[in-house]
Motif scaffolding. Structure first.
Motif, PDB file in Angstrom:
ATOM      1  N   VAL A  15       5.161  38.785   3.562  1.00 18.95           N
ATOM      2  CA  VAL A  15       6.198  37.819   3.187  1.00 18.95           C
ATOM      3  C   VAL A  15       7.496  38.531   2.813  1.00 18.95           C
ATOM      4  O   VAL A  15       8.591  38.030   3.075  1.00 18.95           O
ATOM      5  N   ALA A  16       7.395  39.709   2.236  1.00 18.20           N
ATOM      6  CA  ALA A  16       8.584  40.456   1.815  1.00 18.20           C
ATOM      7  C   ALA A  16       9.526  40.756   2.976  1.00 18.20           C
ATOM      8  O   ALA A  16      10.740  40.838   2.785  1.00 18.20           O
ATOM      9  N   TYR A  17       8.994  40.888   4.167  1.00 18.72           N
ATOM     10  CA  TYR A  17       9.832  41.215   5.325  1.00 18.72           C
ATOM     11  C   TYR A  17      10.452  39.988   5.989  1.00 18.72           C
ATOM     12  O   TYR A  17      11.208  40.119   6.942  1.00 18.72           O
ATOM     13  N   LEU A  18      10.134  38.793   5.501  1.00 18.24           N
ATOM     14  CA  LEU A  18      10.672  37.575   6.101  1.00 18.24           C
ATOM     15  C   LEU A  18      11.993  37.208   5.425  1.00 18.24           C
ATOM     16  O   LEU A  18      12.029  36.375   4.536  1.00 18.24           O
ATOM     17  N   THR A  19      13.063  37.822   5.820  1.00 23.63           N
ATOM     18  CA  THR A  19      14.425  37.662   5.286  1.00 23.63           C
ATOM     19  C   THR A  19      14.489  38.027   3.804  1.00 23.63           C
ATOM     20  O   THR A  19      13.479  38.329   3.178  1.00 23.63           O
ATOM     21  N   LEU A  20      15.669  38.004   3.243  1.00 23.80           N
ATOM     22  CA  LEU A  20      15.817  38.326   1.824  1.00 23.80           C
ATOM     23  C   LEU A  20      15.184  37.255   0.941  1.00 23.80           C
ATOM     24  O   LEU A  20      14.741  37.545  -0.167  1.00 23.80           O
ATOM     25  N   LEU A  21      15.124  36.043   1.419  1.00 22.32           N
ATOM     26  CA  LEU A  21      14.452  34.985   0.672  1.00 22.32           C
ATOM     27  C   LEU A  21      12.957  35.303   0.531  1.00 22.32           C
ATOM     28  O   LEU A  21      12.380  35.128  -0.542  1.00 22.32           O
ATOM     29  N   GLY A  22      12.357  35.787   1.591  1.00 18.31           N
ATOM     30  CA  GLY A  22      10.953  36.199   1.539  1.00 18.31           C
ATOM     31  C   GLY A  22      10.745  37.352   0.572  1.00 18.31           C
ATOM     32  O   GLY A  22       9.737  37.406  -0.143  1.00 18.31           O
ATOM     33  N   THR A  23      11.707  38.259   0.523  1.00 16.39           N
ATOM     34  CA  THR A  23      11.631  39.376  -0.414  1.00 16.39           C
ATOM     35  C   THR A  23      11.658  38.865  -1.851  1.00 16.39           C
ATOM     36  O   THR A  23      10.892  39.321  -2.698  1.00 16.39           O
ATOM     37  N   PRO A  36       0.669  47.384  -6.609  1.00 18.81           N
ATOM     38  CA  PRO A  36       1.487  48.508  -6.131  1.00 18.81           C
ATOM     39  C   PRO A  36       1.728  48.479  -4.616  1.00 18.81           C
ATOM     40  O   PRO A  36       2.783  48.920  -4.154  1.00 18.81           O
ATOM     41  N   PHE A  37       0.778  47.967  -3.854  1.00 19.70           N
ATOM     42  CA  PHE A  37       0.960  47.862  -2.401  1.00 19.70           C
ATOM     43  C   PHE A  37       2.079  46.876  -2.083  1.00 19.70           C
ATOM     44  O   PHE A  37       2.957  47.157  -1.275  1.00 19.70           O
ATOM     45  N   THR A  38       2.049  45.718  -2.738  1.00 18.90           N
ATOM     46  CA  THR A  38       3.098  44.717  -2.533  1.00 18.90           C
ATOM     47  C   THR A  38       4.441  45.246  -3.012  1.00 18.90           C
ATOM     48  O   THR A  38       5.456  45.064  -2.337  1.00 18.90           O
ATOM     49  N   SER A  39       4.460  45.910  -4.154  1.00 20.14           N
ATOM     50  CA  SER A  39       5.709  46.462  -4.692  1.00 20.14           C
ATOM     51  C   SER A  39       6.335  47.459  -3.717  1.00 20.14           C
ATOM     52  O   SER A  39       7.554  47.474  -3.531  1.00 20.14           O
ATOM     53  N   PHE A  40       5.504  48.281  -3.105  1.00 21.69           N
ATOM     54  CA  PHE A  40       5.999  49.235  -2.110  1.00 21.69           C
ATOM     55  C   PHE A  40       6.715  48.504  -0.979  1.00 21.69           C
ATOM     56  O   PHE A  40       7.831  48.853  -0.600  1.00 21.69           O
ATOM     57  N   HIS A  41       6.090  47.475  -0.441  1.00 19.13           N
ATOM     58  CA  HIS A  41       6.681  46.758   0.689  1.00 19.13           C
ATOM     59  C   HIS A  41       7.886  45.916   0.268  1.00 19.13           C
ATOM     60  O   HIS A  41       8.806  45.723   1.063  1.00 19.13           O
ATOM     61  N   ILE A  42       7.918  45.441  -0.969  1.00 19.07           N
ATOM     62  CA  ILE A  42       9.091  44.734  -1.463  1.00 19.07           C
ATOM     63  C   ILE A  42      10.289  45.682  -1.508  1.00 19.07           C
ATOM     64  O   ILE A  42      11.390  45.321  -1.094  1.00 19.07           O
ATOM     65  N   ARG A  43      10.074  46.899  -1.999  1.00 21.30           N
ATOM     66  CA  ARG A  43      11.165  47.878  -2.051  1.00 21.30           C
ATOM     67  C   ARG A  43      11.667  48.224  -0.651  1.00 21.30           C
ATOM     68  O   ARG A  43      12.873  48.323  -0.412  1.00 21.30           O
ATOM     69  N   GLN A  44      10.739  48.403   0.288  1.00 23.08           N
ATOM     70  CA  GLN A  44      11.139  48.716   1.656  1.00 23.08           C
ATOM     71  C   GLN A  44      11.912  47.553   2.279  1.00 23.08           C
ATOM     72  O   GLN A  44      12.946  47.744   2.909  1.00 23.08           O
ATOM     73  N   ALA A  45      11.410  46.337   2.105  1.00 22.37           N
ATOM     74  CA  ALA A  45      12.047  45.160   2.700  1.00 22.37           C
ATOM     75  C   ALA A  45      13.406  44.884   2.070  1.00 22.37           C
ATOM     76  O   ALA A  45      14.356  44.499   2.765  1.00 22.37           O
ATOM     77  N   LEU A  46      13.528  45.082   0.762  1.00 21.13           N
ATOM     78  CA  LEU A  46      14.810  44.865   0.093  1.00 21.13           C
ATOM     79  C   LEU A  46      15.859  45.854   0.597  1.00 21.13           C
ATOM     80  O   LEU A  46      16.985  45.471   0.909  1.00 21.13           O
ATOM     81  N   GLY A  47      15.476  47.107   0.704  1.00 17.25           N
ATOM     82  CA  GLY A  47      16.402  48.108   1.234  1.00 17.25           C
ATOM     83  C   GLY A  47      16.805  47.802   2.662  1.00 17.25           C
ATOM     84  O   GLY A  47      17.981  47.893   3.023  1.00 17.25           O
ATOM     85  N   LEU A  48      15.848  47.410   3.469  1.00 18.69           N
ATOM     86  CA  LEU A  48      16.121  47.078   4.863  1.00 18.69           C
ATOM     87  C   LEU A  48      17.021  45.847   4.967  1.00 18.69           C
ATOM     88  O   LEU A  48      17.953  45.820   5.770  1.00 18.69           O
ATOM     89  N   LEU A  50      19.204  44.663   2.693  1.00 20.43           N
ATOM     90  CA  LEU A  50      20.561  44.977   2.240  1.00 20.43           C
ATOM     91  C   LEU A  50      21.303  45.839   3.252  1.00 20.43           C
ATOM     92  O   LEU A  50      22.493  45.625   3.512  1.00 20.43           O
ATOM     93  N   LEU A  51      20.606  46.795   3.839  1.00 20.21           N
ATOM     94  CA  LEU A  51      21.211  47.629   4.872  1.00 20.21           C
ATOM     95  C   LEU A  51      21.607  46.789   6.086  1.00 20.21           C
ATOM     96  O   LEU A  51      22.663  46.994   6.677  1.00 20.21           O
TER      97      LEU A  51
END
Length: 110
Positions: A15-23, A36-48, A50-51
């Motif tokens: 879900v984190a990768y489904l747009t910033l709303l999903g994040t 921690p697994f979800t947190s990792f992917h949230i950080r990756q998706a948020l950075g992606l 914003l970039l």
């Protein structure tokens, strides 16, 4: 990290990768458990995400179909890479930028 933690975090990692709303949704749903697994992917998706917005702003001012298509293909591959990692239970960092995203957003999920 054990397999049970990964299995519990797969859905929100996706879900984190489904747009910033999903994040944002994944972030708030992960506040209680702090997986921690979800947190990792949230950080990756948020950075992606914003970039994507920052580079998209620059690309849109260029008014070139070739540059726009290259931009879309590049980010599509990165998002698919992240989604695939989340669904398969792997903590794949985004190439070249994954470490930066993890360090920049290290407070998310702690």
């Amino acid at each position: 990290m054990n397999q049970n933690t990964i299995d519990e975090g797969k859905t929100l990692g996706f879900v984190a990768y489904l747009t910033l709303l999903g994040t944002l949704i994944a972030f708030f749903m992960n506040q209680e458990k702090k997986n921690p697994f979800t947190s990792f992917h949230i950080r990756q998706a948020l950075g992606l995400g914003l970039l994507y917005i920052i580079i998209g702003f620059v690309v849109s001012s260029l008014d070139s179909m070739m540059v726009s298509m290259s931009f879309w293909i590049f980010f599509s591959v990165l998002y698919l890479y992240g989604i695939f990692g989340a669904l398969t239970g792997k903590m794949n960092k985004i190439p070249m930028l994954g470490d930066f995203f993890q360090k920049t957003f290290k407070n998310i999920g702690e």
